[in-house]
Design an enzyme around this catalytic site. Structure first.
Site, PDB file in Angstrom:
ATOM      1  N   HIS A 265     -56.438  -6.017 -15.324  1.00  0.00           N
ATOM      2  CA  HIS A 265     -56.218  -5.088 -14.188  1.00  0.00           C
ATOM      3  C   HIS A 265     -57.211  -4.664 -13.554  1.00  0.00           C
ATOM      4  O   HIS A 265     -57.369  -4.912 -12.661  1.00  0.00           O
ATOM      5  CB  HIS A 265     -55.633  -3.867 -15.170  1.00  0.00           C
ATOM      6  CG  HIS A 265     -55.245  -2.867 -14.021  1.00  0.00           C
ATOM      7  ND1 HIS A 265     -53.933  -2.518 -13.426  1.00  0.00           N
ATOM      8  CD2 HIS A 265     -55.997  -1.804 -13.403  1.00  0.00           C
ATOM      9  CE1 HIS A 265     -53.952  -1.458 -12.672  1.00  0.00           C
ATOM     10  NE2 HIS A 265     -55.269  -1.213 -12.582  1.00  0.00           N
ATOM     11  N   GLU A 266     -58.293  -4.232 -14.363  1.00  0.00           N
ATOM     12  CA  GLU A 266     -59.640  -3.940 -13.822  1.00  0.00           C
ATOM     13  C   GLU A 266     -60.253  -4.961 -12.994  1.00  0.00           C
ATOM     14  O   GLU A 266     -61.073  -4.790 -11.742  1.00  0.00           O
ATOM     15  CB  GLU A 266     -60.504  -3.327 -14.796  1.00  0.00           C
ATOM     16  CG  GLU A 266     -59.990  -1.979 -15.465  1.00  0.00           C
ATOM     17  CD  GLU A 266     -59.544  -0.927 -14.627  1.00  0.00           C
ATOM     18  OE1 GLU A 266     -60.255  -0.792 -13.599  1.00  0.00           O
ATOM     19  OE2 GLU A 266     -58.607  -0.235 -14.960  1.00  0.00           O
ATOM     20  N   HIS A 269     -59.224  -5.209  -9.409  1.00  0.00           N
ATOM     21  CA  HIS A 269     -60.047  -4.099  -8.424  1.00  0.00           C
ATOM     22  C   HIS A 269     -61.012  -4.623  -8.157  1.00  0.00           C
ATOM     23  O   HIS A 269     -61.688  -4.773  -7.081  1.00  0.00           O
ATOM     24  CB  HIS A 269     -60.219  -3.007  -9.235  1.00  0.00           C
ATOM     25  CG  HIS A 269     -58.797  -1.903  -9.454  1.00  0.00           C
ATOM     26  ND1 HIS A 269     -58.319  -1.698  -8.318  1.00  0.00           N
ATOM     27  CD2 HIS A 269     -58.443  -1.523 -10.510  1.00  0.00           C
ATOM     28  CE1 HIS A 269     -57.196  -0.655  -8.901  1.00  0.00           C
ATOM     29  NE2 HIS A 269     -57.217  -0.675 -10.083  1.00  0.00           N
ATOM     30  N   GLU A 295     -54.524  -0.695  -5.893  1.00  0.00           N
ATOM     31  CA  GLU A 295     -53.549  -1.255  -7.004  1.00  0.00           C
ATOM     32  C   GLU A 295     -52.650  -2.378  -6.826  1.00  0.00           C
ATOM     33  O   GLU A 295     -52.241  -3.029  -7.884  1.00  0.00           O
ATOM     34  CB  GLU A 295     -52.738   0.119  -7.548  1.00  0.00           C
ATOM     35  CG  GLU A 295     -53.080   1.467  -8.143  1.00  0.00           C
ATOM     36  CD  GLU A 295     -53.852   0.817  -9.464  1.00  0.00           C
ATOM     37  OE1 GLU A 295     -52.979   0.455 -10.354  1.00  0.00           O
ATOM     38  OE2 GLU A 295     -54.877   1.387  -9.853  1.00  0.00           O
TER      39      GLU A 295
HETATM   40 ZN   LIG Z   1     -55.794   0.414 -11.442  1.00  0.00          ZN
END
Ligand SMILES: [Zn+2]
Length: 502
Positions: A265-266, A269, A295
């Protein structure tokens, strides 16, 4: 192509960037490796830098100069867009009376501090007056935004986290979520086949988990010369510069999947930041990218890549080699376990299917908060009732209910909905990507660059020069439609839970 500003403005941006770089670096250091006793000193430094940055950014003479400059820039140019964004932010600060601003900041610090204590002690009554005070101050503060036209204040909050989003747009979005997913989730619970996911709570040594993380990062082709991974209580990404992304994860001995999906997830980003056009560095077109846009990229990686069968197929042999405990779990069983859906009370632990309902609940509540309509005495009950209504579970403590998230104690109204919106953007982007490249094949054969290349070309390089809604429309040839998201979830989970077609 590169952005060209007048020298005075270039210098202004560079100085501001230096201040925010130093603060971000201290923040990252505190959260990762700084020894505890050094934190008060470094916090003081950070606060001094923050004050200097504020003074520099809002210097009246400079602001006047920038407002003049704005008029000279041609409409429609990227330079104009950047300066428009900045002038809007500066105007907000300029409009706010000092006592309103000071009161808001104080209330925020206080509420943040008390929230920690209240959550730990499971004491909503302790937090209530601070929350109430903070929200009324936050509302007051927001009324000074140049975007507030006297009508819908929640629109101003929403726009601050995802440019051009409004309550009307989110209402339409969440109507679809509610209509499509609430009955579907109930059906999965009632009619779905049982899935044994016992491996997901088995205990594994953190050292071994860290080693496997290297395997995953290699597979994702994470550029270690530009991305560093640390560990923190709550995972985050800090964008220090175009070539310096700090991501963090958290290892739980008994939640093997958690650290992996957090990292993926990170990295979503970070990848977005890495692949933005470098000309935007240090400008508002880079830093003002919406949270929903962000997101959409982190959840794209987490949900569409990290939870996919093809991803685990590629990493399955290495998993068995490093964790022989998994040897009796077939690839299909593993993927089933990773995707199990179980309505729960805690947002951050929610599975992909039930996650948007956690957000729906917060959205409905904070809409009333922004309008000053919420009864804070009844807030925990309102919260619990909604959990029961939408997810069929009811919290029995405040800590696992209304006190669980940090956002409201920071005065952040309008942030939550971006999480669900981002997931929905991701689903529509994925549908289009599938039409253009063989995503599964790329994942199975370890060609992550095919996927990241597509994202760079179609999404990332624009940074904040377009909104994500505009990007989604440009890429897919049609306006954003949340049904792509709900269809994707229903299809995936009907298959997983062997539901009959209806
Ligand atoms: Zn996030």
């Amino acid at each position: 192509m590169s952005l060209r500003f007048e020298p005075f403005y270039e210098e202004y941006l560079k100085k501001l960037a230096a201040y925010s770089f130093a603060q971000a670096l201290i923040y990252t250091d505190q959260a990762t490796v700084a020894p505890k006793k050094g934190v008060p000193f470094s916090s003081d430094q950070m606060s001094i830098l923050g004050q200097e940055e504020f003074k520099l950014a809002n210097d009246p003479e400079m602001v006047a100069k920038i407002e003049e400059y704005q008029k000279r820039l041609p409409e429609g140019s990227l330079e104009r867009k950047e300066v428009d964004m900045r002038v809007n932010d500066l105007a907000h600060t300029k409009n706010v009376p000092a006592d309103v601003y000071g009161g808001f900041i104080q209330a925020r610090n206080k509420a943040g501090y008390i929230w920690h204590e209240a959550k730990e002690k499971n004491d909503y009554e302790l937090f209530k007056p601070y929350l109430k005070d903070l929200m009324s101050r936050s509302i007051e503060f927001m009324k000074y935004s140049p975007k507030y036209n006297g009508n819908n204040l929640y629109d101003v909050f929403l726009d601050a986290y995802e440019p051009e989003m409004t309550e009307a747009k989110y209402d339409a979005f969440f109507d679809v979520i509610k209509e499509e997913l609430v009955p579907f989730i109930a059906r999965v619970q009632k009619e779905g086949r049982p899935i044994n996911d016992s491996m997901m709570s088995k205990t594994f040594d953190v050292k071994r988990q860290e080693q496997f993380m290297n395997t995953i990062m290699d597979y994702l082709q994470v550029d270690r010369d530009r991305v560093a991974l640390g560990t923190t209580e709550h995972p985050f990404t800090n964008f220090l510069s175009h070539n310096d992304m700090r991501i963090t994860t958290h290892y739980y001995p008994d939640r093997f999947l958690s650290a992996i999906l957090s990292t993926v997830h990170e990295y979503g980003h970070a990848l977005y930041g890495l692949q933005m056009d470098e000309q935007f560095e240090g400008t508002a077109l880079n830093t003002n990218v919406g949270s929903g846009a962000h997101e959409s990229q982190s959840r794209f990686l987490e949900n569409h890549i990290g939870r996919s069968r093809a991803f685990w197929q590629a990493n399955y042999d290495e998993l068995i080699r490093q964790f022989p405990e998994f040897k009796d779990v077939s690839l299909d069983e593993l993927v089933d376990q990773i995707n199990v859906s179980r309505p729960g009370l805690i947002r951050t632990e929610a599975d992909e299917l039930t996650y948007p309902l956690h957000i729906l609940i917060r959205y409905e509540i904070e809409k009333d908060m922004a309008e000053g309509k919420i009864d804070y005495d009844k807030l925990p009950e309102i919260w619990a009732d909604k959990y029961e209504q939408y997810l069929g579970v009811r919290p029995h403590t405040y800590s696992e209910g209304v006190l669980q998230d940090v956002h409201w104690s920071d005065g952040y109204l309008g942030y939550f909905p971006t999480y669900a919106l981002g997931s929905a953007y991701a689903a529509q982007l994925y549908r289009q990507m599938e039409k253009e490249i063989d995503v599964e094949e790329a994942l199975r054969t370890g060609h992550m660059e095919t996927i990241t290349g597509w994202l760079k070309e179609n999404v990332h390089h624009y940074a904040g020069s377009m909104t994500m809604a505009e990007i989604v429309e440009k890429v897919s040839g049609e306006p954003f439609d949340p049904h792509y998201y709900t269809d994707y979830l229903k299809e995936k989970y009907s298959k997983l839970y062997a539901l009959d077609e209806q």
